[in-house]
Design a protein around this motif. Sequence first.
Motif, PDB file in Angstrom:
ATOM      1  N   SER A  83       0.564 -10.915   4.663  1.00  0.00           N
ATOM      2  CA  SER A  83       1.806 -10.676   5.383  1.00  0.00           C
ATOM      3  C   SER A  83       2.263  -9.232   5.362  1.00  0.00           C
ATOM      4  O   SER A  83       2.777  -8.721   6.343  1.00  0.00           O
ATOM      5  CB  SER A  83       2.916 -11.573   4.829  1.00  0.00           C
ATOM      6  N   SER A  84       2.090  -8.559   4.259  1.00  0.00           N
ATOM      7  CA  SER A  84       2.551  -7.172   4.200  1.00  0.00           C
ATOM      8  C   SER A  84       1.555  -6.283   3.480  1.00  0.00           C
ATOM      9  O   SER A  84       1.928  -5.371   2.763  1.00  0.00           O
ATOM     10  CB  SER A  84       3.916  -7.105   3.510  1.00  0.00           C
ATOM     11  N   ALA A  90       2.094  -1.851  -4.239  1.00  0.00           N
ATOM     12  CA  ALA A  90       2.482  -2.449  -5.520  1.00  0.00           C
ATOM     13  C   ALA A  90       2.678  -1.419  -6.615  1.00  0.00           C
ATOM     14  O   ALA A  90       3.267  -1.714  -7.652  1.00  0.00           O
ATOM     15  CB  ALA A  90       1.437  -3.471  -5.959  1.00  0.00           C
ATOM     16  N   THR A  91       2.200  -0.206  -6.418  1.00  0.00           N
ATOM     17  CA  THR A  91       2.335   0.823  -7.451  1.00  0.00           C
ATOM     18  C   THR A  91       3.658   1.578  -7.343  1.00  0.00           C
ATOM     19  O   THR A  91       4.002   2.350  -8.230  1.00  0.00           O
ATOM     20  CB  THR A  91       1.189   1.835  -7.346  1.00  0.00           C
TER      21      THR A  91
END
Length: 344
Positions: A83-84, A90-91
């Motif tokens: 989805s994204s 994430a970092t």
Amino acid sequence: MKEEIEQILAEVRDLKCKTEKDIEDARVRLLGKKGEITKLFEEFRTVAPELKKEFGQKLNVLKKEAVAKIEELKANVESSGASSADSFDATMPGDMMELGSRHPVSIARQQIVNIFRKFGYDVAEGPEVEDDYHVFEALNFPPNHPARDMQDTFFVSAGHPNPLLLRTHTSSVQVRAMEKMKLPIRVICPGRVFRNEAISARAHCIFHQVEGLYIDENVTFADLKQAILLFAREMFGPDTQIRMRPSYFPFTEPSAEVDVSCNICHGKGCNICKGTGWLEILGCGMVDPNVLEASGIDSKKYSGFAFGMGIERIAMLKWQVNDLRHYFENDMRFLKEFSSCVEV
């Protein structure tokens, strides 16, 4: 227009997107306020009347297929877990959460409690909805006292021999302590109280009190004065002075009101102390023998003192707050001012 509709329809049917961002871009390009399909609907107004039915049906089919295709693509992306994937890192550090702070009334209450705990006082609490006996009768209030009137007190059940009411002071907790605790008694009673007053910068219908009680053999007014002086110096600073003025309370005799030397001007006079150099902080006195006897304590053997203060009043003096209403408005700008306050 017919060729343009067919061209966009073919594009919609072949549309492929891998991320939510791609889907949103396609939706805006086709169905947004300035999208291609939206423009066709605007051009439809200029179509000749005999052709409106044909072109209207084609436009409706195009829009329905575009909406259905966008929803289908969204479902496929969500089910695939992508989805994204392109837009989320994430970092990256997360957004900072703004930390709250304790309410100034809570800070002042805890400071007062901690001071008297150092002096050997226990903490006692009682119900906010009380009966007439514990709020008035056991504390030597005569039947015709103004505090018993509905203009001053919030009654829950009036017209009863012992009606229920919202307590007007935490002295009712002192009565319960005298009824249940073994002598000697040394307690403080913090809590919320209610009075039927108009709300202003100096008054509110809800506020907080801390009241204290000490009963033992040979307790004198000198003991009361020393306890108040120690508290004032712990709360406002070691150079604080106090003065006691004669007063009247139904449950103490003799009674006094206590002022502290202004910690802003140090007695020279300022707008906080109204030029007097003194600030009123509490009322106190020796417990009336009638109050002791009402709770089953031998007034010929035991004596004691009591005192009471408004927590909002103490907080106003300590932090120079000029309007009582600030404590109840939940204004974050005001509350943030106390984030650095620590309890003693």
